[in-house]
Structure formats: C-alpha cells, structure tokens
Design an enzyme around this catalytic site. Sequence first.
Site, PDB file in Angstrom:
ATOM      1  N   ASP A  17       7.248   5.897  -0.018  1.00 17.06           N
ATOM      2  CA  ASP A  17       6.785   5.280  -1.040  1.00 17.06           C
ATOM      3  C   ASP A  17       7.659   5.784  -2.307  1.00 17.06           C
ATOM      4  OD1 ASP A  17       4.615   4.342  -2.865  1.00 17.06           O
ATOM      5  OD2 ASP A  17       4.400   6.400  -3.796  1.00 17.06           O
ATOM      6  N   GLU A  24       8.677  -0.184   0.548  1.00 18.65           N
ATOM      7  CA  GLU A  24       7.688  -1.307  -0.153  1.00 18.65           C
ATOM      8  C   GLU A  24       8.589  -1.929  -0.999  1.00 18.65           C
ATOM      9  OE1 GLU A  24       3.192  -1.092  -1.645  1.00 18.65           O
ATOM     10  OE2 GLU A  24       4.497   0.416  -1.945  1.00 18.65           O
ATOM     11  N   ASP A  80       0.265   9.259  -3.488  1.00 22.14           N
ATOM     12  CA  ASP A  80       1.695   8.862  -3.017  1.00 22.14           C
ATOM     13  C   ASP A  80       1.958   8.950  -1.561  1.00 22.14           C
ATOM     14  OD1 ASP A  80       2.260   8.284  -5.789  1.00 22.14           O
ATOM     15  OD2 ASP A  80       3.158  10.285  -6.063  1.00 22.14           O
TER      16      ASP A  80
END
Length: 241
Positions: free
Chosen positions: A34, A117, A199
């Site tokens: 992330d 992502e 996170d």
Amino acid sequence: MTVIKDAANRYFLSFVVEIDPVDQPASNPSIGIDLGIKAFATLSTGEKIDGPEYSKLDRKIRRKQRKLARQVKGSQRREKTRLQIAKLHSRISDIRRDFLHKVSTRVVIENQVITLEDLNVSGMVKNRKLARAISLQGWREFRVLVEAKCNKLNREFIVIDRWEPTSRTCSTCGFKWGKIDLSVRSVVCLNCGTEHDRDENAARNIEKVGIGHCHDYKWTQRGSKTTSVASPSEASRIIAL
Ligand SMILES: [Zn+2]
C-alpha cells in the site's frame, strides 16, 4: 549512445542493453504493498517503509527562488541562482531515485508475486503541495521500477483496481465496515474484533486480491471474457480451494 545535459549542467550517457531474465527463486510467495503519504509504503507483512526527508532541501529551494525573483533578468547573478536551484532539484530527485531503487530491488528479490494498487492520479494532482507532488511522482517511478525488476527476475507483477475496497474491508474476516475517513489510522473490526492499522490492513487486502486475481486470471484465460477482479472476501475463498 545519447549524451544528455540537464538543467543542473550534469552530463549523462544513455544507451540500451538487452538482458535475459534471471532465475532466482524468492523466499516469500507473495506480498501486497500500500503506497501512501505518511509512510511511503506499507507491506502486507506489517512493515512500514518511510520515504526520504526533503524538507530541508525544499526550504533551501524556496529561499533561492525568492532570491531569483528579485534578480535582474539575464544577469550573471541570476543565472548562478538558477543553477543552484536546478542542482537542489536534482539532489532531491537523486535521493528519491536511490531510495526507490533500493526498496523496489528488495521487494522484488524477496517476493514471487507483488501486488500494488492502481494509483488515484486524478484525485491526487488536484493537491498542489510539493510533498504530495513528490510522493505522487515517487509512486509512479516505484511502480515502473517494480514492474521492470519483476520481468528481470521472473516475478509476477499485479496491479489491482483502485476501486477495490481495500481500506473498507477487514483483512482477517472479510467483513465490510464501509468507508472510513483518511484521518482514521486504526480500526477495530465490528465482526471479529481484530484491531488493524489502516495501511497494513489495506496492504493485506491488496495482497489477497492480487493472489485471487492470479487464480482468476488463469481461469479467464480458458475463454471467459470476464475482467472482474476478486474482492478481498472472495480472495480468501479462492485461496482455500
Ligand atoms: Zn474482521
């Protein structure tokens, strides 16, 4: 070979080489990453990687820019200040590049499947703060580096859709708790009671979706045209099969 001279009067030689992929197995099967502002990267293992600090250099640049604005256009003093500013900028990008190379190399060497992502670029460019601009630039560069190094080391590189509810779902039980504000850094799952760092939970969901996507991808190759990606809760089911 191309010779390049940049704004800070530095010279670079550019050329292309072809390399064969290296077969070097990874110690860990898969990881989710992330990317964020607070910590540059949070890994699904829970590790947080902080980015370099540029604030000192940033302050220097702003000081020099004010100086530049006062100087006479076309003067030698102004040219000198311009060069100093360009050098400070290249110092920042050198530090950033060095950092990104180190993190991407480590992550790719250690893991067989790497999932990131997709970045919400349009939402980010609206914010003009330099810190944000730098991290945005860093994310893009990081992704390019990770992808290239995955090719080099025969790793699987996956980017999941940014609409995946990675920060809205419990990575332990799959319960969807809905949207939470960016300022909320830790969440206790209503369903299973697990306390999550925001996170880290996202990184773990990214990894889950990534692995699910792998299986899904193989499946879709057999003729089905679906492009849908497994949701985090589905991912755990797919892995169990
Ligand atoms: Zn839960």
